[in-house]
Design a protein around this motif. Sequence first.
Motif, PDB file in Angstrom:
ATOM      1  N   LYS A 132      -0.985   5.777  -6.953  1.00  0.00           N
ATOM      2  CA  LYS A 132      -2.059   4.879  -7.368  1.00  0.00           C
ATOM      3  C   LYS A 132      -2.888   4.530  -6.133  1.00  0.00           C
ATOM      4  CE  LYS A 132      -0.184   4.171 -11.498  1.00  0.00           C
ATOM      5  NZ  LYS A 132      -0.553   5.044 -12.578  1.00  0.00           N
ATOM      6  N   VAL A 133      -4.145   4.170  -6.361  1.00  0.00           N
ATOM      7  CA  VAL A 133      -5.007   3.779  -5.249  1.00  0.00           C
ATOM      8  C   VAL A 133      -5.214   2.276  -5.194  1.00  0.00           C
ATOM      9  CG1 VAL A 133      -6.233   5.973  -5.105  1.00  0.00           C
ATOM     10  CG2 VAL A 133      -7.072   4.203  -6.635  1.00  0.00           C
ATOM     11  N   ARG A 134      -4.813   1.580  -6.231  1.00  0.00           N
ATOM     12  CA  ARG A 134      -5.010   0.129  -6.300  1.00  0.00           C
ATOM     13  C   ARG A 134      -3.653  -0.574  -6.246  1.00  0.00           C
ATOM     14  NH1 ARG A 134      -8.407  -0.736 -11.088  1.00  0.00           N
ATOM     15  NH2 ARG A 134     -10.037  -0.053  -9.678  1.00  0.00           N
ATOM     16  N   ILE A 135      -3.591  -1.629  -5.433  1.00  0.00           N
ATOM     17  CA  ILE A 135      -2.361  -2.413  -5.336  1.00  0.00           C
ATOM     18  C   ILE A 135      -2.323  -3.413  -6.488  1.00  0.00           C
ATOM     19  CG2 ILE A 135      -1.105  -4.094  -3.947  1.00  0.00           C
ATOM     20  CD1 ILE A 135      -2.246  -2.775  -1.472  1.00  0.00           C
ATOM     21  N   VAL A 136      -1.252  -3.373  -7.265  1.00  0.00           N
ATOM     22  CA  VAL A 136      -1.054  -4.289  -8.385  1.00  0.00           C
ATOM     23  C   VAL A 136       0.174  -5.151  -8.068  1.00  0.00           C
ATOM     24  CG1 VAL A 136      -2.177  -2.802 -10.094  1.00  0.00           C
ATOM     25  CG2 VAL A 136       0.258  -2.547  -9.657  1.00  0.00           C
TER      26      VAL A 136
ATOM     27  N   GLY B  97       0.821  -1.212   0.000  1.00  0.00           N
ATOM     28  CA  GLY B  97       0.000   0.000   0.000  1.00  0.00           C
ATOM     29  C   GLY B  97       0.849   1.254   0.000  1.00  0.00           C
TER      30      GLY B  97
ATOM     31  N   SER C 205       2.193   1.636  -3.500  1.00  0.00           N
ATOM     32  CA  SER C 205       1.192   2.151  -4.436  1.00  0.00           C
ATOM     33  C   SER C 205       0.960   3.639  -4.211  1.00  0.00           C
ATOM     34  CB  SER C 205      -0.116   1.373  -4.296  1.00  0.00           C
ATOM     35  OG  SER C 205      -0.713   1.638  -3.045  1.00  0.00           O
TER      36      SER C 205
END
Length: 147
Positions: A90-94, A82, A85
């Motif tokens: 970014k708000v989404r974990i990839v 987190g 990210s």
Amino acid sequence: MSETTAVKKPAGKKPASGRGTKKTGSGSSTSRSFRAGLQFPVGRIHRQLREGRYAARIGAGAPVYLAAVLEYLAAEILELAGNASRDNKKVRIVPRHIQLAIRNDEELNKLLSDVTIASGGVIPNIHSVLLPKKSAKGGKEGGSQEF
């Protein structure tokens, strides 16, 4: 003689029970995960330890301990991912963020050194030998790159 009437239950309807339903009455049971204060399923881990035939007997405390360790590792990785990210706005974990989180942490990198994360990429690194040399301020070196 008196005639008794049988109460018919609706066909195909099962009583509401299982996940998501609240039990009422004095016979309500609490899960082992709730008792241990965990999110990971203690009962499922216990079943998998038994079915995996890792040992002839599995103690009552073993799945609780294992669930706690797994929950801690998952929370640690998710927290670092987190942060990664957020650093990349970014708000989404990839998977790339998980890779960066694991490889930048010394202990997690040692634990997961032989793990390949799909779509994780590599850690940005340029070897110091490949970097251009810094020249002195006053003198010209006569290098081929100077004009």
